[in-house]
Scaffold this motif. Structure first.
Motif, mmCIF file in Angstrom:
data_model
loop_
_atom_site.group_PDB
_atom_site.id
_atom_site.type_symbol
_atom_site.label_atom_id
_atom_site.label_comp_id
_atom_site.label_asym_id
_atom_site.label_seq_id
_atom_site.Cartn_x
_atom_site.Cartn_y
_atom_site.Cartn_z
ATOM 1 N N THR A 136 2.728 -5.426 1.689
ATOM 2 C CA THR A 136 2.674 -6.676 0.919
ATOM 3 C C THR A 136 3.953 -7.459 1.172
ATOM 4 O OG1 THR A 136 3.572 -5.519 -1.012
ATOM 5 C CG2 THR A 136 1.175 -5.787 -0.913
ATOM 6 N N VAL A 194 -1.094 3.442 4.846
ATOM 7 C CA VAL A 194 0.023 2.724 4.236
ATOM 8 C C VAL A 194 -0.319 1.237 4.236
ATOM 9 C CG1 VAL A 194 2.468 2.136 4.414
ATOM 10 C CG2 VAL A 194 1.712 4.451 4.980
ATOM 11 N N MET A 195 -0.133 0.591 3.077
ATOM 12 C CA MET A 195 -0.438 -0.844 2.956
ATOM 13 C C MET A 195 0.846 -1.655 2.815
ATOM 14 S SD MET A 195 -3.796 -0.582 0.483
ATOM 15 C CE MET A 195 -3.079 0.733 -0.488
ATOM 16 N N SER A 252 -2.756 -5.617 7.414
ATOM 17 C CA SER A 252 -2.336 -5.402 6.025
ATOM 18 C C SER A 252 -2.189 -3.922 5.699
ATOM 19 C CB SER A 252 -3.326 -6.051 5.064
ATOM 20 O OG SER A 252 -4.619 -5.491 5.236
ATOM 21 N N SER A 253 -2.741 -3.051 6.560
ATOM 22 C CA SER A 253 -2.600 -1.609 6.373
ATOM 23 C C SER A 253 -2.681 -0.909 7.719
ATOM 24 C CB SER A 253 -3.685 -1.069 5.431
ATOM 25 O OG SER A 253 -4.967 -1.212 6.018
ATOM 26 N N SER A 289 7.214 -5.093 1.425
ATOM 27 C CA SER A 289 7.312 -3.715 0.940
ATOM 28 C C SER A 289 6.129 -2.890 1.426
ATOM 29 C CB SER A 289 7.379 -3.693 -0.587
ATOM 30 O OG SER A 289 6.227 -4.306 -1.138
ATOM 31 N N LEU A 290 6.276 -1.544 1.261
ATOM 32 C CA LEU A 290 5.240 -0.575 1.619
ATOM 33 C C LEU A 290 4.604 -0.016 0.349
ATOM 34 C CD1 LEU A 290 7.293 1.599 4.153
ATOM 35 C CD2 LEU A 290 5.651 -0.158 4.767
ATOM 36 N N SER A 291 3.357 0.450 0.480
ATOM 37 C CA SER A 291 2.690 1.057 -0.673
ATOM 38 C C SER A 291 3.234 2.454 -0.945
ATOM 39 C CB SER A 291 1.177 1.131 -0.444
ATOM 40 O OG SER A 291 0.883 1.895 0.729
ATOM 41 N N THR A 292 3.637 3.174 0.110
ATOM 42 C CA THR A 292 4.204 4.517 -0.039
ATOM 43 C C THR A 292 5.361 4.682 0.940
ATOM 44 O OG1 THR A 292 2.644 5.450 1.576
ATOM 45 C CG2 THR A 292 2.025 5.570 -0.755
#
Length: 200
Positions: free
Chosen positions: A116, A113-114, A127-128, A100-103
């Motif tokens: 996981t 954008v990070m 990782s970002s 998934s993405l952080s945003t």
């Protein structure tokens, strides 16, 4: 845009005279003073006479929209309207498979954008990532690969460790049964005997 204006008579391409003004006096054609666009600059400054050229640039992270330069014309107008500086936008990202993405949505200059991964998967790559001034991301989208839990200490299984995408399971050899902790194995005969003893 500004025109010649009423009450002025053109003498040549770069001068004009004012009716009823001092005889033989001509004034140099000048265009309205320019101001730099927001988040940008112009060069050179303070020039607005006939045939003067002014160039525009934008600050880092912004993109020029419109003419990159204008020239003062004989009719006292600039050859084009003032451009604008728009913040740089990077292409939309999609999450890695099993991650998934952080945003989500539109990302602009310097946005981060990070990434996981879901449980049972590990991240391979950055990782970002960050949106750069050239409208590209600082790195490619990483991947989420299955974690082989059985590779380390046999997944803490007493007997057999079986890996599958996103997880693993422990199994026991013939004659043994899996204990309540889902990792240990106990002899089937002993366990049955203990259960029978409890029931008596």
């Amino acid at each position: 845009m500004f025109g010649m204006g009423e009450g002025r008579v053109s003498i040549s391409s770069d001068t004009y005279a004012v009716p009823n003004g001092p005889p033989g006096v001509a004034y140099v054609v000048q265009c309205p003073a320019l101001t730099p666009p927001d988040n940008g600059s112009l060069s050179p400054t303070g020039v607005n006479s006939y045939n003067d050229e002014v160039m525009f640039t934008c600050n880092q992270g912004y993109q020029l929209e419109g003419a990159s330069s204008v020239r003062c014309q004989a009719n006292r107008t600039w050859s084009s309207s003032l451009p604008t500086c728009r913040v740089v936008q990077c292409p939309a990202l999609t999450p890695p498979d099993n991650g998934s993405l952080s945003t989500t949505g539109v990302s602009y200059y310097n946005d981060e954008v990070m990434f996981t991964c879901n449980q049972g998967y590990e991240l391979e790559g950055a990782s970002s990532v960050r949106c750069q001034a050239n409208q590209t991301w600082s790195s490619s989208v990483p991947t989420c690969t299955d974690t082989d839990e059985c590779a380390a200490v046999n997944g803490r299984c007493d007997h057999i460790c079986s890996n599958f995408p996103g997880g693993y399971r422990c199994f026991c050899h013939l004659g043994f049964v899996l204990m309540a902790d889902a990792h240990g194995c106990g002899e089937q005969f002993i366990i049955i005997k203990e259960l029978l003893a409890v029931g008596t």
